[in-house]
Design an enzyme around this catalytic site. Structure first.
Site, PDB file in Angstrom:
ATOM      1  N   ASP A 128       0.844  -1.198   0.000  1.00  0.00           N
ATOM      2  CA  ASP A 128       0.000   0.000   0.000  1.00  0.00           C
ATOM      3  C   ASP A 128       0.878   1.246   0.000  1.00  0.00           C
ATOM      4  O   ASP A 128       2.065   1.179   0.335  1.00  0.00           O
ATOM      5  CB  ASP A 128      -0.878   0.015   1.265  1.00  0.00           C
ATOM      6  CG  ASP A 128      -1.984  -1.021   1.191  1.00  0.00           C
ATOM      7  OD1 ASP A 128      -2.229  -1.554   0.106  1.00  0.00           O
ATOM      8  OD2 ASP A 128      -2.600  -1.281   2.239  1.00  0.00           O
TER       9      ASP A 128
ATOM     10  N   LYS B 236      -3.074   2.311  -2.471  1.00  0.00           N
ATOM     11  CA  LYS B 236      -4.366   2.812  -2.019  1.00  0.00           C
ATOM     12  C   LYS B 236      -4.083   3.793  -0.895  1.00  0.00           C
ATOM     13  O   LYS B 236      -3.237   3.553  -0.061  1.00  0.00           O
ATOM     14  CB  LYS B 236      -5.208   1.683  -1.441  1.00  0.00           C
ATOM     15  CG  LYS B 236      -5.605   0.685  -2.491  1.00  0.00           C
ATOM     16  CD  LYS B 236      -6.670  -0.233  -1.958  1.00  0.00           C
ATOM     17  CE  LYS B 236      -6.314  -0.784  -0.593  1.00  0.00           C
ATOM     18  NZ  LYS B 236      -7.477  -1.181   0.164  1.00  0.00           N
TER      19      LYS B 236
ATOM     20  N   MET C 189      -8.556   7.716   9.858  1.00  0.00           N
ATOM     21  CA  MET C 189      -9.103   8.290   8.609  1.00  0.00           C
ATOM     22  C   MET C 189     -10.107   9.408   8.907  1.00  0.00           C
ATOM     23  O   MET C 189     -11.125   9.522   8.223  1.00  0.00           O
ATOM     24  CB  MET C 189      -9.790   7.186   7.771  1.00  0.00           C
ATOM     25  CG  MET C 189      -8.833   6.083   7.357  1.00  0.00           C
ATOM     26  SD  MET C 189      -9.668   4.661   6.621  1.00  0.00           S
ATOM     27  CE  MET C 189     -10.267   3.801   8.075  1.00  0.00           C
TER      28      MET C 189
HETATM   29  C1  LIG Z   1      -6.606   2.640   5.879  1.00  0.00           C
HETATM   30  S1  LIG Z   1      -6.201   3.040   7.517  1.00  0.00           S
HETATM   31  C2  LIG Z   1      -5.030   1.752   7.849  1.00  0.00           C
HETATM   32  C3  LIG Z   1      -4.741   1.570   9.326  1.00  0.00           C
HETATM   33  C4  LIG Z   1      -3.641   0.571   9.575  1.00  0.00           C
HETATM   34  N1  LIG Z   1      -4.025  -0.749   9.141  1.00  0.00           N
HETATM   35  C5  LIG Z   1      -3.200   0.538  11.038  1.00  0.00           C
HETATM   36  O1  LIG Z   1      -3.384  -0.503  11.696  1.00  0.00           O
HETATM   37  O2  LIG Z   1      -2.654   1.541  11.521  1.00  0.00           O
HETATM   38  C6  LIG Z   1      -5.193   4.469   7.320  1.00  0.00           C
HETATM   39  C7  LIG Z   1      -5.308   5.409   8.501  1.00  0.00           C
HETATM   40  O3  LIG Z   1      -4.506   4.944   9.577  1.00  0.00           O
HETATM   41  C8  LIG Z   1      -3.991   6.031  10.301  1.00  0.00           C
HETATM   42  N2  LIG Z   1      -2.529   5.989  10.244  1.00  0.00           N
HETATM   43  C9  LIG Z   1      -1.777   5.063   9.641  1.00  0.00           C
HETATM   44  N3  LIG Z   1      -0.462   5.299   9.845  1.00  0.00           N
HETATM   45  C10 LIG Z   1      -0.398   6.412  10.604  1.00  0.00           C
HETATM   46  C11 LIG Z   1       0.670   7.173  11.158  1.00  0.00           C
HETATM   47  N4  LIG Z   1       1.960   6.816  10.989  1.00  0.00           N
HETATM   48  N5  LIG Z   1       0.367   8.277  11.887  1.00  0.00           N
HETATM   49  C12 LIG Z   1      -0.912   8.650  12.098  1.00  0.00           C
HETATM   50  N6  LIG Z   1      -1.968   7.960  11.606  1.00  0.00           N
HETATM   51  C13 LIG Z   1      -1.714   6.866  10.868  1.00  0.00           C
HETATM   52  C14 LIG Z   1      -4.561   7.301   9.664  1.00  0.00           C
HETATM   53  O4  LIG Z   1      -5.762   7.637  10.332  1.00  0.00           O
HETATM   54  C15 LIG Z   1      -4.823   6.810   8.260  1.00  0.00           C
HETATM   55  O5  LIG Z   1      -5.812   7.628   7.650  1.00  0.00           O
END
Ligand SMILES: C[S@@+](CC[C@H](N)C(=O)[O-])C[C@H]1O[C@@H](n2cnc3c(N)ncnc32)[C@H](O)[C@@H]1O
Length: 253
Positions: free
Chosen positions: A34, A56, A170
Site C-alpha cells: 500500500d 491505495k 481516517m
Molecule cells: C486505511 S487506515 C489503515 C490503518 C492501519 N491498518 C493501522 O493498523 O494503523 C489508514 C489510517 O490509519 C492512520 N494511520 C496510519 N499510519 C499512521 C501514522 N503513521 N500516523 C498517524 N496515523 C496513521 C490514519 O488515520 C490513516 O488515515
C-alpha cells in the site's frame, strides 16, 4: 506451509517492523504494498522480488480492491512467495477480509503477520496510556469516514457515554463533522483531543486541543501525512506538554 503473508508494516518507523515481517520480506518473490508503507521497509525486501505498488490511500484507490484481490490470487496460484504488505496492522481498517475471502475461495493457504497499529504508535509518541487506570476503561478504534466518504454512522452518544478513549482513523477530512456530532451528542466541548500526524516518523507532529478547537487548529496546519485523532479524558495528561507540542507544531508550519 503458507506462501502468502498478509503482513503488517507498522506505522512507518522501520524499527517497528516485526522480526517475522522482516524475515518474509527478505525471502519474498512478490511484494504487493500500500502507499502508506515506508520506502525504507520496502527496501528491506529480497532484491530479486517484484515490488508492486497497489497504492491505495484512504479511499483514493489507484487499484480497486477487486483488482488487488485478483492480483494476490494470481501471484499465489503462480506459486510465488507473496508478501501483501499493509500499513499498521492488516486486521485494523486494512481491507483484510476481502483479501482473505479471495484466497479462501481458491483454497490458497495464507498467514497473517500482525503489525503495530497507528493508535499504538500515537500512544507511544505522545507518552499517553490510552487506557489510563481510573480514567479510561476502554479504547474504541473507530473510522472517521463512512463508506460514501462522508461521516460514518456511529452511535456518537454511546461513544461519548462510554467514557473511553477514542482512536479515530481516517478522520482528517471529516473532523469538523465528527467534532460537531460528538458535541451535539453530549460530549463536553472542553474534552481533550489530540491529532497526531506521521506517528513514529521523524516528522511526527502533535496538535493538542479540545474536541471543539481541534478542527480549527487542524485546518490552520494542513497535514500532508496520515493523521490519527485521539479523544478522551486520558488525553488530559497532555496538559503538561501542550505548550511544547504547540510550539513545535507552529514552528513546523
Ligand atoms: C486505511 S487506515 C489503515 C490503518 C492501519 N491498518 C493501522 O493498523 O494503523 C489508514 C489510517 O490509519 C492512520 N494511520 C496510519 N499510519 C499512521 C501514522 N503513521 N500516523 C498517524 N496515523 C496513521 C490514519 O488515520 C490513516 O488515515
Amino acid at each position: 506451509m503458507s506462501r502468502v503473508f498478509l503482513t503488517g508494516a507498522g506505522p512507518g518507523d522501520p524499527e517497528l517492523l516485526t522480526l517475522k515481517a522482516a524475515r518474509v520480506l527478505a525471502s519474498a518473490e512478490v511484494v504487493l504494498h500500500d502507499s502508506l508503507v515506508d520506502p525504507r521497509i520496502i527496501a528491506m525486501a529480497n532484491p530479486e522480488a517484484r515490488i508492486i505498488d497497489v497504492g491505495k490511500r484512504c479511499g483514493r484507490h489507484s487499484a480497486t480492491q477487486e483488482q488487488i484481490c485478483d492480483l494476490l490470487v494470481a501471484e499465489a496460484l503462480a506459486g510465488h512467495l507473496v508478501v501483501r504488505l499493509k500499513g499498521g496492522d492488516p486486521m485494523i481498517f486494512g481491507r483484510a477480509t476481502e483479501e482473505m475471502d479471495a484466497l479462501r475461495a481458491k483454497k490458497i493457504d495464507f498467514e497473517i503477520i500482525p503489525g503495530i497499529t497507528a493508535a499504538s504508535a500515537a500512544a507511544a509518541g505522545t507518552k499517553i496510556s490510552l487506557t489510563q487506570r481510573n480514567i479510561a476503561r476502554s479504547l474504541h478504534i473507530i473510522t472517521g469516514h463512512g463508506a460514501d466518504g462522508g461521516l460514518p454512522g456511529h452511535d456518537f452518544a454511546a461513544l461519548t457515554k462510554s467514557g473511553g478513549t477514542l482512536a479515530i482513523y481516517m478522520g482528517g477530512e471529516t473532523l469538523p463533522g465528527l467534532a460537531a456530532h460528538f458535541i451535539e451528542s453530549g460530549m463536553e466541548p472542553s474534552m481533550p483531543a489530540l491529532l497526531i500526524e506521521n506517528a513514529s516518523l521523524p516528522n511526527e507532529r502533535h496538535l493538542p486541543a479540545t474536541i471543539a478547537t481541534l478542527p480549527g487548529l487542524h485546518a490552520a496546519h494542513t497535514a500532508a501525512g496520515p493523521v490519527l485523532i485521539l479523544v478522551g479524558e486520558a488525553l488530559r495528561a497532555t496538559n503538561e506538554t501542550v505548550p511544547v507540542c504547540l510550539e513545535s507544531a507552529l514552528a513546523n508550519g
